[in-house]
Write a protein that holds these residues in place. Structure first.
Motif, PDB file in Angstrom:
ATOM      1  N   VAL A 150       0.935  -1.172  -0.119  1.00 23.84           N
ATOM      2  CA  VAL A 150       0.079   0.086  -0.105  1.00 23.84           C
ATOM      3  C   VAL A 150       1.019   1.223   0.112  1.00 23.84           C
ATOM      4  O   VAL A 150       1.840   1.275   0.677  1.00 23.84           O
ATOM      5  N   TYR A 151       0.731   1.937  -1.043  1.00 28.33           N
ATOM      6  CA  TYR A 151       1.552   3.167  -1.230  1.00 28.33           C
ATOM      7  C   TYR A 151       0.860   4.524  -0.622  1.00 28.33           C
ATOM      8  O   TYR A 151      -0.497   4.520  -0.919  1.00 28.33           O
ATOM      9  N   GLY A 152       1.412   5.321   0.137  1.00 30.90           N
ATOM     10  CA  GLY A 152       0.833   6.601   0.630  1.00 30.90           C
ATOM     11  C   GLY A 152       0.799   7.798  -0.174  1.00 30.90           C
ATOM     12  O   GLY A 152       1.360   7.555  -1.653  1.00 30.90           O
ATOM     13  N   PRO A 153       0.370   8.953   0.210  1.00 34.06           N
ATOM     14  CA  PRO A 153       0.276   9.953  -0.593  1.00 34.06           C
ATOM     15  C   PRO A 153       1.609  10.636  -1.134  1.00 34.06           C
ATOM     16  O   PRO A 153       1.666  11.089  -2.314  1.00 34.06           O
ATOM     17  N   GLU A 154       2.672  10.247  -0.441  1.00 30.48           N
ATOM     18  CA  GLU A 154       3.840  10.758  -0.751  1.00 30.48           C
ATOM     19  C   GLU A 154       4.371  10.034  -2.177  1.00 30.48           C
ATOM     20  O   GLU A 154       5.113  10.490  -2.943  1.00 30.48           O
ATOM     21  N   TYR A 155       3.899   8.733  -2.389  1.00 31.87           N
ATOM     22  CA  TYR A 155       4.474   8.254  -3.519  1.00 31.87           C
ATOM     23  C   TYR A 155       3.486   8.650  -4.595  1.00 31.87           C
ATOM     24  O   TYR A 155       4.112   8.781  -5.906  1.00 31.87           O
ATOM     25  N   ALA A 156       2.361   9.062  -4.504  1.00 32.48           N
ATOM     26  CA  ALA A 156       1.369   9.831  -5.400  1.00 32.48           C
ATOM     27  C   ALA A 156       2.222  10.860  -5.986  1.00 32.48           C
ATOM     28  O   ALA A 156       2.082  11.168  -7.238  1.00 32.48           O
ATOM     29  N   GLU A 157       2.613  11.712  -5.151  1.00 29.19           N
ATOM     30  CA  GLU A 157       3.341  12.948  -5.672  1.00 29.19           C
ATOM     31  C   GLU A 157       4.640  12.815  -6.645  1.00 29.19           C
ATOM     32  O   GLU A 157       4.551  13.211  -7.709  1.00 29.19           O
ATOM     33  N   TRP A 158       5.324  11.421  -6.252  1.00 33.69           N
ATOM     34  CA  TRP A 158       6.336  11.058  -7.291  1.00 33.69           C
ATOM     35  C   TRP A 158       5.860  10.601  -8.398  1.00 33.69           C
ATOM     36  O   TRP A 158       6.417  10.758  -9.304  1.00 33.69           O
ATOM     37  N   ALA A 159       4.904  10.088  -8.360  1.00 33.58           N
ATOM     38  CA  ALA A 159       4.235   9.564  -9.796  1.00 33.58           C
ATOM     39  C   ALA A 159       3.839  10.503 -10.704  1.00 33.58           C
ATOM     40  O   ALA A 159       3.915  10.443 -11.973  1.00 33.58           O
ATOM     41  N   VAL A 160       3.186  11.508  -9.909  1.00 26.16           N
ATOM     42  CA  VAL A 160       2.683  12.708 -10.778  1.00 26.16           C
ATOM     43  C   VAL A 160       3.899  13.314 -11.365  1.00 26.16           C
ATOM     44  O   VAL A 160       3.937  13.797 -12.742  1.00 26.16           O
ATOM     45  N   ARG A 161       4.849  13.558 -10.617  1.00 31.96           N
ATOM     46  CA  ARG A 161       6.103  14.264 -10.980  1.00 31.96           C
ATOM     47  C   ARG A 161       6.833  13.474 -12.132  1.00 31.96           C
ATOM     48  O   ARG A 161       7.029  14.122 -13.082  1.00 31.96           O
ATOM     49  N   ARG A 162       6.943  12.140 -12.054  1.00 32.52           N
ATOM     50  CA  ARG A 162       7.528  11.221 -12.941  1.00 32.52           C
ATOM     51  C   ARG A 162       6.565  11.507 -14.319  1.00 32.52           C
ATOM     52  O   ARG A 162       7.394  11.752 -15.256  1.00 32.52           O
ATOM     53  N   ARG A 163       5.269  11.528 -14.210  1.00 31.18           N
ATOM     54  CA  ARG A 163       4.392  11.469 -15.409  1.00 31.18           C
ATOM     55  C   ARG A 163       4.628  13.109 -16.118  1.00 31.18           C
ATOM     56  O   ARG A 163       4.802  13.043 -17.388  1.00 31.18           O
ATOM     57  N   ARG A 164       4.617  13.932 -15.328  1.00 32.04           N
ATOM     58  CA  ARG A 164       4.700  15.313 -15.871  1.00 32.04           C
ATOM     59  C   ARG A 164       6.141  15.302 -16.681  1.00 32.04           C
ATOM     60  O   ARG A 164       6.167  16.107 -17.820  1.00 32.04           O
ATOM     61  N   LEU A 165       7.246  14.972 -15.907  1.00 39.17           N
ATOM     62  CA  LEU A 165       8.509  15.229 -16.488  1.00 39.17           C
ATOM     63  C   LEU A 165       8.822  14.239 -17.762  1.00 39.17           C
ATOM     64  O   LEU A 165       9.289  14.614 -18.792  1.00 39.17           O
ATOM     65  N   GLU A 166       8.165  13.223 -17.749  1.00 44.57           N
ATOM     66  CA  GLU A 166       8.133  12.521 -19.055  1.00 44.57           C
ATOM     67  C   GLU A 166       7.496  13.072 -20.049  1.00 44.57           C
ATOM     68  O   GLU A 166       7.825  12.866 -21.349  1.00 44.57           O
ATOM     69  N   ARG A 167       6.230  13.566 -19.850  1.00 47.74           N
ATOM     70  CA  ARG A 167       5.591  14.392 -20.873  1.00 47.74           C
ATOM     71  C   ARG A 167       6.120  15.655 -21.348  1.00 47.74           C
ATOM     72  O   ARG A 167       6.227  15.816 -22.389  1.00 47.74           O
ATOM     73  N   LEU A 168       6.997  16.213 -20.450  1.00 51.02           N
ATOM     74  CA  LEU A 168       7.713  17.309 -21.008  1.00 51.02           C
ATOM     75  C   LEU A 168       8.998  16.746 -21.886  1.00 51.02           C
ATOM     76  O   LEU A 168       9.151  17.580 -22.965  1.00 51.02           O
ATOM     77  N   ALA A 169       9.519  15.821 -21.316  1.00 56.43           N
ATOM     78  CA  ALA A 169      10.494  15.211 -22.385  1.00 56.43           C
ATOM     79  C   ALA A 169       9.974  14.733 -23.702  1.00 56.43           C
ATOM     80  O   ALA A 169      10.462  15.208 -24.921  1.00 56.43           O
ATOM     81  N   ASP A 170       8.913  14.359 -23.780  1.00 56.03           N
ATOM     82  CA  ASP A 170       8.070  13.867 -25.010  1.00 56.03           C
ATOM     83  C   ASP A 170       7.645  15.291 -25.930  1.00 56.03           C
ATOM     84  O   ASP A 170       7.986  15.309 -27.082  1.00 56.03           O
ATOM     85  N   LEU A 171       7.405  16.165 -25.135  1.00 62.16           N
ATOM     86  CA  LEU A 171       6.892  17.559 -25.880  1.00 62.16           C
ATOM     87  C   LEU A 171       8.132  18.156 -26.384  1.00 62.16           C
ATOM     88  O   LEU A 171       8.082  18.740 -27.646  1.00 62.16           O
ATOM     89  N   LEU A 172       9.319  18.104 -25.696  1.00 60.72           N
ATOM     90  CA  LEU A 172      10.636  18.681 -26.263  1.00 60.72           C
ATOM     91  C   LEU A 172      10.991  17.993 -27.471  1.00 60.72           C
ATOM     92  O   LEU A 172      11.633  18.684 -28.167  1.00 60.72           O
ATOM     93  N   GLU A 173      11.068  16.579 -27.367  1.00 61.94           N
ATOM     94  CA  GLU A 173      11.342  15.914 -28.498  1.00 61.94           C
ATOM     95  C   GLU A 173      10.496  16.037 -29.583  1.00 61.94           C
ATOM     96  O   GLU A 173      10.845  15.853 -30.898  1.00 61.94           O
ATOM     97  N   SER A 174       9.358  16.326 -29.659  1.00 62.36           N
ATOM     98  CA  SER A 174       8.452  16.212 -30.813  1.00 62.36           C
ATOM     99  C   SER A 174       8.421  17.481 -31.273  1.00 62.36           C
ATOM    100  O   SER A 174       7.877  17.581 -32.742  1.00 62.36           O
ATOM    101  N   ARG A 175       8.794  18.791 -30.751  1.00 58.30           N
ATOM    102  CA  ARG A 175       8.583  19.961 -31.336  1.00 58.30           C
ATOM    103  C   ARG A 175      10.015  20.216 -32.279  1.00 58.30           C
ATOM    104  O   ARG A 175      11.039  19.864 -31.617  1.00 58.30           O
ATOM    105  N   ASP A 176      10.057  20.765 -33.317  1.00 48.46           N
ATOM    106  CA  ASP A 176      11.043  21.232 -33.996  1.00 48.46           C
ATOM    107  C   ASP A 176      11.611  22.537 -33.563  1.00 48.46           C
ATOM    108  O   ASP A 176      12.592  23.195 -34.332  1.00 48.46           O
TER     109      ASP A 176
END
Length: 161
Positions: free
Chosen positions: A15-41
């Protein structure tokens, strides 16, 4: 659907607590930022000598075509709560420390890497992915606990054999 108490679930599952959820959100957002930067010219610009500003000035820094400006132009990031393209807004949204923001957004950390013909946006995306891959203490604790549980089970099986 059957309802169970968390304590009951914890006996058979992690069972993961709320502190783990914050890191999961951070991870998802940073991955999306990376995808965004790679996809733009479009070119990416980085802040210059961020470390020379006071903390208050650093948090207010803004720059056209910075990774944060690219993120702010993304409708999904704005829907998720990104309120601006300043360093402070980016740090809050992506859950970055000042050191992590400096490493990701300041030009002094990239130096000659841009000379090797790798687009700057790809270099920033690589750093964003490295930050996303960092594990929080909760994850380390669970990984170690899994290892200990596995080792204890193996020792118990060997002792009973």
């Amino acid at each position: 659907m059957e309802r169970r108490a968390i304590q009951e679930l914890a006996r058979t599952a992690r069972v993961y607590g709320p502190e783990y959820a914050e890191w999961a959100v951070r991870r998802r957002r940073l991955e999306r930022l990376a995808d965004l930067l790679e996809s733009r010219d479009e070119p990416v610009r980085l802040f210059s000598t961020m470390e020379c500003y006071s903390r208050k000035e650093r948090l207010a820094l803004r720059l056209e075509r910075s990774p944060l400006a690219h993120a702010y132009h993304d409708a999904q990031f704005r829907r998720d709560g990104l309120r601006g393209d300043s360093v402070g807004e980016g740090m809050a949204f992506f859950n970055l420390s000042m050191r992590e923001a400096h490493s990701l957004l300041c030009d002094c950390g990239y130096g000659g890497l841009a000379l090797f013909r790798t687009p700057l946006s790809r270099l920033v995306a690589q750093r964003a992915r490295k930050l996303a891959a960092k594990r929080c203490m909760t994850e380390w604790r669970h990984l170690i606990q899994d290892w200990v549980d596995t080792a204890a089970t193996r020792l118990h099986l060997r002792a009973s054999a």
